[in-house]
Design an enzyme around this catalytic site. Sequence first.
Site, PDB file in Angstrom:
ATOM      1  N   GLU A 256       1.433  -1.273   2.155  1.00 56.80           N
ATOM      2  CA  GLU A 256       1.611  -0.237   2.941  1.00 56.80           C
ATOM      3  C   GLU A 256       0.525  -0.484   3.990  1.00 56.80           C
ATOM      4  O   GLU A 256       1.388   0.855   5.124  1.00 56.80           O
ATOM      5  CB  GLU A 256       0.611   1.026   2.372  1.00 56.80           C
ATOM      6  CG  GLU A 256       1.712   1.635   1.656  1.00 56.80           C
ATOM      7  CD  GLU A 256       1.138   3.455   0.918  1.00 56.80           C
ATOM      8  OE1 GLU A 256      -0.190   3.579   1.790  1.00 56.80           O
ATOM      9  OE2 GLU A 256       1.859   3.729  -0.026  1.00 56.80           O
ATOM     10  N   ALA A 257      -0.382  -0.778   3.860  1.00 55.47           N
ATOM     11  CA  ALA A 257      -2.073  -0.975   4.839  1.00 55.47           C
ATOM     12  C   ALA A 257      -2.522  -2.299   5.756  1.00 55.47           C
ATOM     13  O   ALA A 257      -2.734  -2.927   3.960  1.00 55.47           O
ATOM     14  CB  ALA A 257      -2.375   0.012   5.653  1.00 55.47           C
ATOM     15  N   ASN A 258      -2.906  -2.633   6.636  1.00 55.38           N
ATOM     16  CA  ASN A 258      -3.759  -3.491   6.802  1.00 55.38           C
ATOM     17  C   ASN A 258      -4.934  -2.823   6.998  1.00 55.38           C
ATOM     18  O   ASN A 258      -5.166  -2.089   8.126  1.00 55.38           O
ATOM     19  CB  ASN A 258      -3.473  -4.710   7.806  1.00 55.38           C
ATOM     20  CG  ASN A 258      -2.472  -5.311   7.099  1.00 55.38           C
ATOM     21  OD1 ASN A 258      -1.955  -5.820   5.952  1.00 55.38           O
ATOM     22  ND2 ASN A 258      -1.641  -5.656   8.263  1.00 55.38           N
ATOM     23  N   VAL A 259      -6.467  -3.578   6.474  1.00 51.84           N
ATOM     24  CA  VAL A 259      -7.535  -2.634   6.270  1.00 51.84           C
ATOM     25  C   VAL A 259      -8.599  -3.465   7.396  1.00 51.84           C
ATOM     26  O   VAL A 259      -8.246  -4.888   7.095  1.00 51.84           O
ATOM     27  CB  VAL A 259      -8.059  -2.347   5.077  1.00 51.84           C
ATOM     28  CG1 VAL A 259      -9.555  -1.780   5.586  1.00 51.84           C
ATOM     29  CG2 VAL A 259      -7.394  -0.926   4.884  1.00 51.84           C
TER      30      VAL A 259
ATOM     31  N   ASN B 164      -9.263   2.673  -6.376  1.00 52.39           N
ATOM     32  CA  ASN B 164      -9.358   3.291  -4.469  1.00 52.39           C
ATOM     33  C   ASN B 164     -10.546   4.088  -4.941  1.00 52.39           C
ATOM     34  O   ASN B 164     -11.062   4.683  -4.181  1.00 52.39           O
ATOM     35  CB  ASN B 164      -8.152   4.124  -5.005  1.00 52.39           C
ATOM     36  CG  ASN B 164      -7.040   3.961  -4.058  1.00 52.39           C
ATOM     37  OD1 ASN B 164      -6.549   2.770  -3.230  1.00 52.39           O
ATOM     38  ND2 ASN B 164      -5.341   4.449  -4.593  1.00 52.39           N
TER      39      ASN B 164
ATOM     40  N   GLU C 228     -15.343   5.287   8.208  1.00 53.36           N
ATOM     41  CA  GLU C 228     -16.567   4.424   8.593  1.00 53.36           C
ATOM     42  C   GLU C 228     -16.613   3.842   8.062  1.00 53.36           C
ATOM     43  O   GLU C 228     -15.608   3.924   6.783  1.00 53.36           O
ATOM     44  CB  GLU C 228     -17.744   5.896   7.474  1.00 53.36           C
ATOM     45  CG  GLU C 228     -18.410   5.216   7.351  1.00 53.36           C
ATOM     46  CD  GLU C 228     -18.945   6.344   6.322  1.00 53.36           C
ATOM     47  OE1 GLU C 228     -20.524   6.162   5.683  1.00 53.36           O
ATOM     48  OE2 GLU C 228     -18.639   7.401   5.895  1.00 53.36           O
TER      49      GLU C 228
ATOM     50  N   LYS D   1      -7.657   1.306   9.264  1.00 60.04           N
ATOM     51  CA  LYS D   1      -6.357   1.194   8.765  1.00 60.04           C
ATOM     52  C   LYS D   1      -5.023   1.526   9.532  1.00 60.04           C
ATOM     53  O   LYS D   1      -5.427   2.215   9.686  1.00 60.04           O
ATOM     54  CB  LYS D   1      -6.710   2.393   7.184  1.00 60.04           C
ATOM     55  CG  LYS D   1      -5.753   2.288   6.301  1.00 60.04           C
ATOM     56  CD  LYS D   1      -6.258   2.721   5.660  1.00 60.04           C
ATOM     57  CE  LYS D   1      -4.658   2.805   4.277  1.00 60.04           C
ATOM     58  NZ  LYS D   1      -4.911   3.951   3.234  1.00 60.04           N
TER      59      LYS D   1
ATOM     60  N   ASP E 217      -4.284   8.934  -6.226  1.00 56.59           N
ATOM     61  CA  ASP E 217      -3.747   7.886  -6.357  1.00 56.59           C
ATOM     62  C   ASP E 217      -5.303   7.125  -6.539  1.00 56.59           C
ATOM     63  O   ASP E 217      -5.311   6.286  -6.948  1.00 56.59           O
ATOM     64  CB  ASP E 217      -3.104   7.328  -5.427  1.00 56.59           C
ATOM     65  CG  ASP E 217      -3.115   5.870  -5.715  1.00 56.59           C
ATOM     66  OD1 ASP E 217      -2.777   5.261  -6.703  1.00 56.59           O
ATOM     67  OD2 ASP E 217      -2.583   5.365  -4.538  1.00 56.59           O
TER      68      ASP E 217
ATOM     69  N   GLY F   9      -2.160  -5.438   2.513  1.00 52.72           N
ATOM     70  CA  GLY F   9      -1.419  -4.614   1.555  1.00 52.72           C
ATOM     71  C   GLY F   9       0.237  -4.052   2.631  1.00 52.72           C
ATOM     72  O   GLY F   9       0.146  -4.694   3.724  1.00 52.72           O
TER      73      GLY F   9
ATOM     74  N   ASP G  53      -9.144   5.979  -0.036  1.00 50.32           N
ATOM     75  CA  ASP G  53      -7.699   5.966   0.300  1.00 50.32           C
ATOM     76  C   ASP G  53      -6.710   7.364   0.549  1.00 50.32           C
ATOM     77  O   ASP G  53      -6.569   7.578  -0.730  1.00 50.32           O
ATOM     78  CB  ASP G  53      -6.954   4.926  -0.374  1.00 50.32           C
ATOM     79  CG  ASP G  53      -5.258   4.671  -0.661  1.00 50.32           C
ATOM     80  OD1 ASP G  53      -4.382   4.898   0.404  1.00 50.32           O
ATOM     81  OD2 ASP G  53      -4.663   3.636  -1.396  1.00 50.32           O
TER      82      ASP G  53
HETATM   83  N1  LIG Z   1     -13.930   3.005   4.798  1.00 47.16           N
HETATM   84  C1  LIG Z   1     -13.575   1.333   3.925  1.00 47.16           C
HETATM   85  N2  LIG Z   1     -15.013   0.849   3.621  1.00 47.16           N
HETATM   86  C2  LIG Z   1     -14.709  -0.514   2.999  1.00 47.16           C
HETATM   87  N3  LIG Z   1     -13.302  -0.753   2.342  1.00 47.16           N
HETATM   88  C3  LIG Z   1     -12.565  -0.078   2.838  1.00 47.16           C
HETATM   89  C4  LIG Z   1     -12.496   1.509   3.352  1.00 47.16           C
HETATM   90  N4  LIG Z   1     -10.938   1.934   2.964  1.00 47.16           N
HETATM   91  C5  LIG Z   1     -10.902   0.747   2.552  1.00 47.16           C
HETATM   92  N5  LIG Z   1     -11.285  -0.076   2.849  1.00 47.16           N
HETATM   93  C6  LIG Z   1     -10.923  -2.186   1.823  1.00 47.16           C
HETATM   94  O1  LIG Z   1      -8.710  -1.519   2.234  1.00 47.16           O
HETATM   95  C7  LIG Z   1      -8.558  -1.802   0.503  1.00 47.16           C
HETATM   96  C8  LIG Z   1      -7.268  -0.916   1.248  1.00 47.16           C
HETATM   97  O2  LIG Z   1      -7.433   0.308   1.569  1.00 47.16           O
HETATM   98  P1  LIG Z   1      -6.611   1.709   0.877  1.00 47.16           P
HETATM   99  O3  LIG Z   1      -7.105   1.180  -0.911  1.00 47.16           O
HETATM  100  O4  LIG Z   1      -7.413   2.438   1.108  1.00 47.16           O
HETATM  101  O5  LIG Z   1      -5.109   1.430   1.875  1.00 47.16           O
HETATM  102  P2  LIG Z   1      -4.003   0.786   1.099  1.00 47.16           P
HETATM  103  O6  LIG Z   1      -2.681   2.279   0.991  1.00 47.16           O
HETATM  104  O7  LIG Z   1      -4.084   0.898  -1.081  1.00 47.16           O
HETATM  105  O8  LIG Z   1      -3.176   0.135   1.302  1.00 47.16           O
HETATM  106  P3  LIG Z   1      -1.682  -1.309  -0.284  1.00 47.16           P
HETATM  107  O9  LIG Z   1      -1.472  -0.150  -0.760  1.00 47.16           O
HETATM  108  O10 LIG Z   1      -1.155  -1.238   1.282  1.00 47.16           O
HETATM  109  O11 LIG Z   1      -2.750  -2.304  -0.731  1.00 47.16           O
HETATM  110  C9  LIG Z   1      -9.378  -0.818  -0.101  1.00 47.16           C
HETATM  111  O12 LIG Z   1      -9.110  -1.460  -1.717  1.00 47.16           O
HETATM  112  C10 LIG Z   1     -10.540  -1.192   0.235  1.00 47.16           C
HETATM  113  O13 LIG Z   1     -11.091  -2.829  -0.451  1.00 47.16           O
HETATM  114 MG   LIG Z   2      -5.413   1.789  -2.156  1.00 46.25          MG
END
Ligand SMILES: Nc1ncnc2c1ncn2[C@@H]1O[C@H](COP(=O)(O)OP(=O)(O)OP(=O)(O)O)[C@@H](O)[C@H]1O
Ligand SMILES: [Mg+2]
Length: 232
Positions: free
Chosen positions: A45-48, A175, A129, A61, A170, A43, A187
């Site tokens: 903001e962050a890569n997961v 989310n 988790e 994350k 958010d 994404g 998130d």
């Molecule tokens: N604990 C988790 N288990 C499974 N999937 C997760 C988990 N945390 C995040 N994800 C996946 O990663 C995606 C991005 O995570 P998150 O929503 O926390 O970040 P974000 O801040 O929205 O990142 P960005 O704004 O950069 O897209 C989520 O939409 C989800 O698909």
């Molecule tokens: Mg998100």
Amino acid sequence: MAKKTREEWKTYQDVFDQFTIRTLWELSSRGFLDGLKSPVSLGKEANVFTAEKGKDLLCAKIYRLETADFNSMYKYIRNDPRFSGLQHQRRKVIFAWCQREYRNLLKCKDAGISCPKPVIFKNNVLLMELIGIPAAPRLKEKPPASPGKFFKLVLENMKKLHKLKLVHADLSEYNILNHQEKPVFIDFSHATPLDTPNADELIKRDIKNICRYFKKLGVETTEKKIWDYINI
Ligand SMILES: Nc1ncnc2c1ncn2[C@@H]1O[C@H](COP(=O)(O)OP(=O)(O)OP(=O)(O)O)[C@@H](O)[C@H]1O
Ligand SMILES: [Mg+2]
């Protein structure tokens, strides 16, 4: 997967900056993960990623140090009384953002809210988790089979959050994960206490998003009904 050596972590240099690689290596040398497995979401903001720890899979994350919009992050987080003294410095803001998500998740998990259990954070890396194997889809991609039932579970979690005096800030179909037809809120880096100056506005926006999403699926509700339910 065998634990990666420092040299092996360095092979991530096309994906992450040196500082992030060092943070990942430190967490790995302390035994929190063996290595990263596959990307779940890349994404702005962050890569997961999924991360391996022995036979288990975790979720990593990793907040982006370079492209993160730290000015708007700063604007949001400095209203949070827990971070009121924060300095306007890129890394400090991003680390605080990561720490805030960890603290929020810990508090929410303890209060029985359906969210990932946090493991540890360091700098811009949060381990938690992993929900689902493979990672559970978001509500956006997988609408619930029974919208009414799912909506009730979402409301219960919103009510628990409100009792904890926290606003997610958010909350939407982006989310909330649909994990085997049960909601899991994710998130939490925006989540802030109710005594944050603009908390009212944030809670109204969360309610509006949830109301709009479930009404579209045929659930009979209003923003007022949702507010009354979570507020008693
Ligand atoms: N604990 C988790 N288990 C499974 N999937 C997760 C988990 N945390 C995040 N994800 C996946 O990663 C995606 C991005 O995570 P998150 O929503 O926390 O970040 P974000 O801040 O929205 O990142 P960005 O704004 O950069 O897209 C989520 O939409 C989800 O698909
Ligand atoms: Mg998100």
